[in-house]
Design a protein around this motif. Structure first.
Motif, PDB file in Angstrom:
ATOM      1  N   VAL A   1       0.824  -1.209   0.000  1.00  0.00           N
ATOM      2  CA  VAL A   1       0.000   0.000   0.000  1.00  0.00           C
ATOM      3  C   VAL A   1       0.862   1.264   0.000  1.00  0.00           C
ATOM      4  CG1 VAL A   1      -1.523   1.390   1.461  1.00  0.00           C
ATOM      5  CG2 VAL A   1      -2.057  -1.009   1.036  1.00  0.00           C
ATOM      6  N   LYS A   2       0.533   2.198  -0.902  1.00  0.00           N
ATOM      7  CA  LYS A   2       1.203   3.501  -0.954  1.00  0.00           C
ATOM      8  C   LYS A   2       0.225   4.666  -0.809  1.00  0.00           C
ATOM      9  CE  LYS A   2       5.085   2.150  -3.942  1.00  0.00           C
ATOM     10  NZ  LYS A   2       5.797   2.451  -5.224  1.00  0.00           N
TER      11      LYS A   2
ATOM     12  N   ALA B   1      -5.058   1.245  -0.225  1.00  0.00           N
ATOM     13  CA  ALA B   1      -5.536   0.659   1.029  1.00  0.00           C
ATOM     14  C   ALA B   1      -6.990   0.213   0.922  1.00  0.00           C
ATOM     15  CB  ALA B   1      -5.371   1.661   2.166  1.00  0.00           C
ATOM     16  N   VAL B   2      -7.811   1.013   0.238  1.00  0.00           N
ATOM     17  CA  VAL B   2      -9.226   0.667   0.073  1.00  0.00           C
ATOM     18  C   VAL B   2      -9.366  -0.623  -0.725  1.00  0.00           C
ATOM     19  CG1 VAL B   2     -11.403   1.399  -0.972  1.00  0.00           C
ATOM     20  CG2 VAL B   2     -10.020   3.052   0.291  1.00  0.00           C
ATOM     21  N   LYS B   3      -8.618  -0.721  -1.820  1.00  0.00           N
ATOM     22  CA  LYS B   3      -8.689  -1.935  -2.643  1.00  0.00           C
ATOM     23  C   LYS B   3      -8.125  -3.139  -1.899  1.00  0.00           C
ATOM     24  CE  LYS B   3      -8.562   0.436  -7.120  1.00  0.00           C
ATOM     25  NZ  LYS B   3      -7.793   0.650  -8.376  1.00  0.00           N
ATOM     26  N   ALA B   4      -7.047  -2.908  -1.134  1.00  0.00           N
ATOM     27  CA  ALA B   4      -6.453  -4.017  -0.376  1.00  0.00           C
ATOM     28  C   ALA B   4      -7.410  -4.504   0.715  1.00  0.00           C
ATOM     29  CB  ALA B   4      -5.132  -3.572   0.240  1.00  0.00           C
ATOM     30  N   LYS B   5      -8.102  -3.583   1.356  1.00  0.00           N
ATOM     31  CA  LYS B   5      -9.062  -3.961   2.391  1.00  0.00           C
ATOM     32  C   LYS B   5     -10.204  -4.777   1.795  1.00  0.00           C
ATOM     33  CE  LYS B   5     -11.957  -1.920   6.045  1.00  0.00           C
ATOM     34  NZ  LYS B   5     -11.338  -2.660   7.157  1.00  0.00           N
ATOM     35  N   ALA B   6     -10.601  -4.399   0.574  1.00  0.00           N
ATOM     36  CA  ALA B   6     -11.695  -5.102  -0.097  1.00  0.00           C
ATOM     37  C   ALA B   6     -11.244  -6.439  -0.670  1.00  0.00           C
ATOM     38  CB  ALA B   6     -12.273  -4.235  -1.202  1.00  0.00           C
TER      39      ALA B   6
ATOM     40  N   LYS C   1     -18.220  -0.145   3.254  1.00  0.00           N
ATOM     41  CA  LYS C   1     -17.512  -1.193   3.982  1.00  0.00           C
ATOM     42  C   LYS C   1     -16.003  -0.986   3.986  1.00  0.00           C
ATOM     43  CE  LYS C   1     -20.837  -4.958   3.303  1.00  0.00           C
ATOM     44  NZ  LYS C   1     -21.029  -6.304   2.690  1.00  0.00           N
ATOM     45  N   HIS C   2     -15.463  -0.490   2.867  1.00  0.00           N
ATOM     46  CA  HIS C   2     -14.015  -0.464   2.707  1.00  0.00           C
ATOM     47  C   HIS C   2     -13.415   0.941   2.752  1.00  0.00           C
ATOM     48  CE1 HIS C   2     -15.371  -4.195   0.365  1.00  0.00           C
ATOM     49  NE2 HIS C   2     -14.912  -4.614   1.527  1.00  0.00           N
TER      50      HIS C   2
ATOM     51  N   LYS D   1     -16.877   9.466  -1.642  1.00  0.00           N
ATOM     52  CA  LYS D   1     -17.298   8.679  -2.797  1.00  0.00           C
ATOM     53  C   LYS D   1     -16.070   8.003  -3.394  1.00  0.00           C
ATOM     54  CE  LYS D   1     -21.604   9.852  -2.649  1.00  0.00           C
ATOM     55  NZ  LYS D   1     -22.621   8.859  -2.270  1.00  0.00           N
ATOM     56  N   LEU D   2     -16.245   6.812  -3.920  1.00  0.00           N
ATOM     57  CA  LEU D   2     -15.111   6.103  -4.521  1.00  0.00           C
ATOM     58  C   LEU D   2     -14.510   6.907  -5.669  1.00  0.00           C
ATOM     59  CD1 LEU D   2     -16.569   2.471  -4.550  1.00  0.00           C
ATOM     60  CD2 LEU D   2     -14.691   3.319  -3.117  1.00  0.00           C
ATOM     61  N   LYS D   3     -15.390   7.445  -6.544  1.00  0.00           N
ATOM     62  CA  LYS D   3     -14.901   8.205  -7.696  1.00  0.00           C
ATOM     63  C   LYS D   3     -15.722   9.449  -8.001  1.00  0.00           C
ATOM     64  CE  LYS D   3     -13.054   4.098 -10.081  1.00  0.00           C
ATOM     65  NZ  LYS D   3     -13.140   3.264 -11.320  1.00  0.00           N
TER      66      LYS D   3
END
Length: 564
Positions: free
Chosen positions: A90-91, A96-101, A110-111, A172-174
Motif C-alpha cells: 500500500v502507498k 488501502a481501500v482496494k487491499a481492504k476489499a 464497507k471499505h 465517494k469512490l470516484k
C-alpha cells in the motif's frame, strides 16, 4: 388502431420516463447551469483556487503552524506504515481501500469509509482540532433527517443536531459530483437549523482527490451559491499519501480551523432553571421553531428532580383555561410562570434525569391540543407549560413519545395513529391560517419551501398554499413510509436538493400503478392513496388538488377507523 394503441402506451409511459429523467438529473448536474439562483437552484461559482490548494483571500483557511505541519507529516507517515503492516504494497488511500476489499471493486461504506475516518481522526489529533469528529454515517443521520452524513465536524461531542454541525464531509469512490449533490442537501438542512449562518465549508473526498466547497446562503430567499477549489490530490509527487499532498494539507487546515472560521455561531440556550419543582438543565438547541411566533425554538434538555439541598421554592396556584398552574418562585431566582398539567406529579411524571423536549413560542391552542392527545402512547406527553427565565414567550415541556415509529408495530396502532393525527391537524391548523383552510409557507416567503421534503404534498412542492388536505396528504406519505420502510420516490430526495426534481419525481411515481403488496397494511394504505390520487372510471390517475377535490379530515378518519 395500432397507431392509437401505440400512442396510448407512449402517453401512459410518459410519467414514468419523466421520473427516471428526474432521478438521473441529480442536483450536482443541475448546479452547472450557473443561472440566477432561486431558493431551489444552486449555482456553481468560479473556481476560487488561483493555484492548486491556494484559496481566495476572502475565504482562505488559516495556514498550519510549523509544529502542526511537522505533526501532520509524522502522523500520516505512521498511518501509512500501520496500513503496510497489514497490506505491504500500500502507498495510497486508494491502494488501502482496494487491499481492504481484496478486489479492484471495493464497497464505499464497507471499505472506504473506515479508512477515511481513520485518516481524518489522525489529522485531527495532529493539528489539535477543537471540533468533534463524528462518523455520522455509522451512527445514523443527524436528527434523523437530511440523510446520513459520512463525517460531521460538530461543535459539541455527542450532540447530533443540525444546529451544532460545523462542517460536513462526504466520501465517494470516484464520483465527486455525487458528493457535491449530497453536501448541498446537508448544507440546506444546516442553514435551516442555523438561521443566522451565512456560509459554511464542506468537503468532498474520493479515493485520490479532495475538493473543498464554500456554500453561501441568502437568509432572505434561501438561495445557495457554491464556490469550489479545483480537485486536489491526496498523493505527493512520488504518488504516495503524505503531508506534501495538497489535498492532505487542505484537509488538515479544515480540521485545524476554529468554528468561527467555518462561519459557525455557537447556539444560545437558556440557563439552567427550576420549573414546576424540577431542575430544567442541559439545554441543546435542536432547531428554530416552524411557527410564525417570533423566536420560536425547539430544545432538548434534562428535567431532573431538585437536589435535597436545594432551597425551597415558593409556589402559587391559579387556573388558566382549566389547567392547573403553579408559580415557581421569583424571577430573580429562576423566573417565569409555570402551568403544571393535571397528573404530571403522578406515575406519568418524568423520572430523574428524563430527557425532555422544550418548545418555546407556542400558543394556548397548542397547549390545549397536547393535553387532549397526551394520554396516547404514540403522542408526546405535555409535562408542563411555562415561561423561561429571560424569555416571556410561552413554552411547553414535553416527554418524548413512548413509541418511535420507524416501522409500524401493528395495523390497529397504525390506524389509531392516522386517525388521531388527522384530528389534531384539523384542530391545530387554524393557528397557522392566513385564510380559512389554507396557509402560506411558515417563512412567509411564497417561493421558499417549508416542511419535510420526503413527506410533502405534491401541491406544496409546487409552492401552493398549505391546507388541511395537503397536511393529510403528508400524513399519508408518513404512514406509508412507516408501513413499508420506504416510498416509491425516496431516491430522488436523497440525491437531489431541487424542489422541482422532488415535485417531478413525486408526480411520476404516484401516477403509476401502485404495488402495495400483501402485508397487513396494504388495504389501509391503498385506500388512503385513492383519496389523493383519484382513479376515475375513464382511466388514468388524477391528483386531488388539480381536480379541485379537497380531502376532508372525515374522509381520512373514515378510512383509518375501519381498521381500529
Amino acid at each position: 388502431a395500432r397507431q392509437e394503441a401505440a400512442a396510448a402506451r407512449q402517453e401512459a409511459a410518459a410519467p414514468k420516463q419523466q421520473a427516471v429523467v428526474a432521478q438521473q438529473e441529480s442536483a450536482a448536474l443541475r448546479m452547472n447551469r450557473c443561472s440566477q439562483t432561486t431558493q431551489n437552484e444552486v449555482a456553481i461559482g468560479k473556481v476560487f483556487a488561483a493555484e492548486a490548494g491556494v484559496l481566495d483571500a476572502a475565504v482562505a483557511l488559516p495556514a498550519l503552524s510549523q509544529d502542526q505541519l511537522n505533526s501532520v507529516t509524522s502522523s500520516v507517515a505512521s498511518l501509512l506504515q500501520a496500513w503496510r503492516a497489514t497490506w505491504p504494497d500500500v502507498k495510497t488511500l486508494e491502494d488501502a481501500v482496494k487491499a481492504k476489499a481484496g478486489t479492484s471493486n471495493p464497497n464505499e461504506k464497507k471499505h472506504m469509509q473506515p479508512l477515511v475516518m481513520e485518516l481524518i481522526e489522525v489529522l485531527g489529533d495532529a493539528v489539535g482540532t477543537k471540533l468533534s469528529i463524528a462518523d455520522t454515517h455509522q451512527e445514523g443521520p443527524i436528527d434523523g433527517q437530511g440523510g446520513a452524513i459520512d463525517c460531521s465536524l460538530l461543535w459539541r461531542k455527542g450532540v447530533h443536531h443540525w444546529s451544532y454541525l460545523v462542517c460536513a464531509l462526504e466520501f465517494k469512490l470516484k464520483d465527486m459530483l455525487a458528493a457535491l449533490g449530497q453536501l448541498i442537501t446537508r448544507c440546506r438542512c444546516m442553514f435551516d437549523a442555523q438561521s443566522e449562518r451565512t456560509f459554511a465549508f464542506a468537503v468532498g473526498l474520493t479515493c485520490n482527490q479532495l475538493q473543498l466547497y464554500r456554500v453561501q446562503s441568502n437568509p432572505t430567499t434561501g438561495a445557495l451559491y457554491v464556490e469550489k477549489t479545483i480537485p486536489l490530490s491526496l498523493e505527493d509527487a512520488q504518488q504516495q499519501m503524505s503531508a506534501e499532498a495538497q489535498g492532505i494539507t487542505l484537509l488538515a487546515q479544515v480540521l485545524a480551523a476554529g468554528s468561527n472560521v467555518h462561519g459557525f455561531k455557537p447556539p444560545v440556550v437558556p440557563v439552567d432553571q427550576v420549573v414546576a419543582g424540577r431542575l430544567l438543565c442541559g439545554f441543546q438547541l435542536v432547531r428554530p421553531g416552524s411557527s410564525k411566533v417570533p423566536g420560536a425554538t425547539v430544545y432538548k434538555a434534562k428535567w431532573r428532580q431538585v437536589p435535597q439541598q436545594q432551597p425551597p421554592i415558593d409556589s402559587q396556584a391559579s387556573s388558566i383555561q382549566g389547567v392547573n398552574t403553579a408559580g415557581i418562585g421569583s424571577e430573580e431566582s429562576f423566573g417565569g410562570d409555570t402551568m403544571e398539567v393535571d397528573g404530571s406529579d403522578d406515575e406519568q411524571q418524568a423520572s430523574v434525569d428524563d430527557d425532555c423536549i422544550v418548545k418555546v413560542g407556542v400558543t394556548d391552542k397548542e397547549v390545549k391540543l397536547l393535553q387532549q392527545v397526551g394520554h396516547q402512547p404514540h403522542c408526546v406527553r405535555l409535562m408542563a407549560a411555562c415561561t423561561l427565565h429571560g424569555n416571556q414567550q410561552q413554552c411547553v415541556i414535553l416527554q418524548p413519545c413512548v413509541h418511535v415509529f420507524s416501522t409500524a408495530p401493528d395495523l390497529k396502532t397504525l390506524a389509531k395513529l392516522g386517525s388521531d393525527v388527522a384530528s389534531a391537524i384539523a384542530e391545530l391548523f387554524e393557528d397557522f391560517g392566513d385564510s380559512p383552510g389554507q396557509r402560506q409557507s411558515a417563512t412567509g416567503h411564497p417561493r421558499k419551501f417549508t416542511g419535510t421534503p420526503l413527506y410533502a404534498a405534491l401541491c406544496v412542492l409546487d409552492y401552493k398554499p398549505h391546507s388541511v388536505s395537503s397536511d393529510l396528504e403528508a400524513l399519508y406519505y408518513s404512514l406509508r413510509h412507516i408501513s413499508y420502510g420506504t416510498l416509491p420516490d425516496e431516491g430522488i430526495f436523497q440525491h437531489s436538493s431541487s424542489v422541482t426534481d422532488w415535485a417531478l419525481a413525486r408526480r411520476g411515481a404516484y401516477t403509476q400503478k401502485q404495488d402495495f403488496g400483501s402485508n397487513e397494511f396494504a388495504e389501509m394504505i391503498s385506500s388512503l392513496h385513492k383519496l389523493f390520487w383519484l382513479q376515475p372510471q375513464s382511466g388514468g390517475v388524477e391528483y386531488w388538488y388539480e381536480k379541485g377535490v379537497p380531502v376532508e379530515v372525515s374522509d381520512f378518519k373514515q378510512v383509518c377507523d375501519r381498521f381500529l
